[in-house]
Design an enzyme around this catalytic site. Structure first.
Site, short mmCIF file in Angstrom:
data_model
loop_
_atom_site.label_atom_id
_atom_site.label_comp_id
_atom_site.label_asym_id
_atom_site.label_seq_id
_atom_site.Cartn_x
_atom_site.Cartn_y
_atom_site.Cartn_z
N ASP A 106 1.31 -1.24 -0.06
CA ASP A 106 -0.05 -0.17 0.37
C ASP A 106 0.74 1.03 -0.05
O ASP A 106 1.65 1.59 1.06
CB ASP A 106 -1.25 -0.45 1.57
CG ASP A 106 -2.21 1.11 1.33
OD1 ASP A 106 -1.76 2.15 0.39
OD2 ASP A 106 -3.00 0.87 2.06
N SER A 185 -2.74 14.91 -14.10
CA SER A 185 -4.15 14.87 -15.51
C SER A 185 -4.10 16.09 -14.98
O SER A 185 -4.26 17.23 -15.01
CB SER A 185 -5.68 14.36 -14.14
OG SER A 185 -6.33 14.86 -15.03
N TYR A 198 -10.11 15.90 -6.37
CA TYR A 198 -9.12 15.47 -6.72
C TYR A 198 -8.64 16.52 -7.46
O TYR A 198 -7.25 15.95 -7.48
CB TYR A 198 -10.08 14.42 -7.83
CG TYR A 198 -9.40 14.04 -8.96
CD1 TYR A 198 -8.80 12.26 -8.69
CD2 TYR A 198 -9.73 14.00 -10.09
CE1 TYR A 198 -7.99 12.38 -10.04
CE2 TYR A 198 -8.69 13.93 -11.33
CZ TYR A 198 -7.80 12.42 -11.37
OH TYR A 198 -7.37 12.02 -12.49
N ALA A 199 -9.37 17.23 -8.41
CA ALA A 199 -8.35 18.45 -8.92
C ALA A 199 -7.18 19.17 -8.03
O ALA A 199 -6.08 19.52 -8.10
CB ALA A 199 -9.39 19.70 -9.58
N ALA A 200 -7.97 19.48 -6.19
CA ALA A 200 -6.32 19.70 -5.52
C ALA A 200 -5.58 19.17 -5.28
O ALA A 200 -4.59 19.33 -5.24
CB ALA A 200 -7.70 20.15 -4.23
N ALA A 201 -5.92 17.72 -5.16
CA ALA A 201 -4.36 16.76 -5.22
C ALA A 201 -3.89 16.56 -6.20
O ALA A 201 -2.73 16.53 -6.12
CB ALA A 201 -5.46 15.42 -4.62
#
Length: 358
Positions: A106, A185, A198-201
């Site tokens: 992990d 991305s 998601y966009a922030a990460a």
């Protein structure tokens, strides 16, 4: 005085820069082409080189493994579920990989990252490329969320799941003048609805590696691969649980996908990494939106509102963290869609903060 200077610079610098760029564009294209040809001819020969690929259990990670196998590299395939790696390892050997090792780990746990890097060094004695493909998306509106336990899971996978392997492997990449490859991305700079976390990460991830590139100078290369909407992640369930799996997230890299876009993106990533490219973009036409974002953000916002803003009331596509009940008072991790292929995957489960990624 400073305010006056800034006002003058605001007025003259943007148009002057655009004019300079327009006149220099042909020369820049020529130089880039020459550099591309040189790097293509004299880039990394991966025959016998050692490549660690995290998130290799399917999707982009799997296809990247095959691309390196074609170049006769030695592969270390890392994912949480070992059984999914066995078939991929066999395929890679058949394609041409010199040697393949699989490790169940992990990547959001630093000690497990140290374990699979140490195992790699014990077997091969070196690492040449680290390819991070771990990623997890979502399709819910932020204001719909009532269960915030999903937040750290998203950020752990999308950010720390890339940072920890890089931290551990860097000393060995210094020895080989190796390279780190990151699966980013377009949402990192071109955010879309229902993808706020998601966009922030991804934005944090890209900025981290841009900074790391300067710190490493040329001793270790950094390739940032950016994909647009390639028809795999956002059209399939992001938070579905696999049948029989105990609270396991179905990550975007683990959604079973077929077709050209993922394979083409993987091919471009590996080719770019071997050439030493700083960036790999698929498709590259997304870059035009950068000009609008910098110089005409209102136009870009207006266009996006017209094209992709939801009409009427909002519809939650993923119920993770929203507290919504569907069947028997328990939340389902992905709402049904016309593209869902198996009703078994959509069985309702209860999300708990103590769920472990494995």
């Amino acid at each position: 005085m400073m305010d006056f200077m800034n006002s003058v610079l605001n007025l003259f610098v943007p148009p002057a820069s655009l004019i300079t760029l327009a006149f220099s564009w042909p020369a820049l294209c020529f130089l880039n082409t020459c550099e591309w040809l040189y790097n293509t001819m004299y880039g990394d020969n991966m025959d016998g080189k050692v490549v660690i690929i995290t998130g290799a259990s399917s999707g982009i990670g799997e296809q990247i493994a095959y691309e390196y196998a074609l170049r006769r590299a030695c592969l270390v395939l890392v994912a949480r579920r070992e059984h999914r790696l066995r078939g991929i390892a066999e395929n890679a050997r058949r394609i041409g990989a010199r040697h393949v090792m699989i490790v169940a780990a992990d990547v959001v746990k630093e000690d497990e990252c140290r374990r699979f890097v140490n195992e790699t060094i014990n077997v091969y004695g070196r690492v040449d490329h680290l390819v991070n493909t771990v990623s997890l998306g979502h399709t819910f509106y932020f204001e719909e969320v009532t269960d915030t336990s999903v937040f750290p899971v998203l950020l752990d996978i999308n950010f720390w799941g890339n940072i920890y392997p890089t931290l551990v492997v860097l000393p060995y990449l210094h020895r080989t003048n190796g390279r780190v490859v990151i699966n980013a991305s377009v949402e990192s700079w071109l955010p879309l609805p229902r993808m706020s976390l998601y966009a922030a990460a991804k934005a944090a991830l890209v900025n981290f590696y841009e900074t790391l590139r300067f710190e490493l100078r040329d001793e270790v290369g950094v390739t940032i691969a950016t994909h647009g909407w390639i028809g795999t992640e956002m059209t399939s369930g992001k938070f579905m649980l696999e049948e029989g799996a105990e609270m396991q997230w179905k990550e975007e890299r683990e959604v079973n996908v077929t077709g050209g876009p993922v394979e083409e993106f993987a091919r471009l990533i590996v080719a770019g990494a071997c050439r030493g490219d700083a960036y790999v973009k698929y498709p590259s036409w997304y870059d035009v939106f950068l000009l609008y974002r910098v110089f005409a953000p209102n136009v870009l916002n207006w266009a996006f509102r017209m094209l992709i803003a939801p009409q009427g009331t909002k519809r939650v596509s993923s119920y993770v963290g929203t507290g919504r009940s569907i069947e028997g008072g328990r939340p389902m991790l992905e709402a049904p869609s016309p593209r869902t292929t198996s009703s078994a995957l959509l069985a309702p489960y209860t999300f708990s903060a103590g769920a472990q990624l494995s």
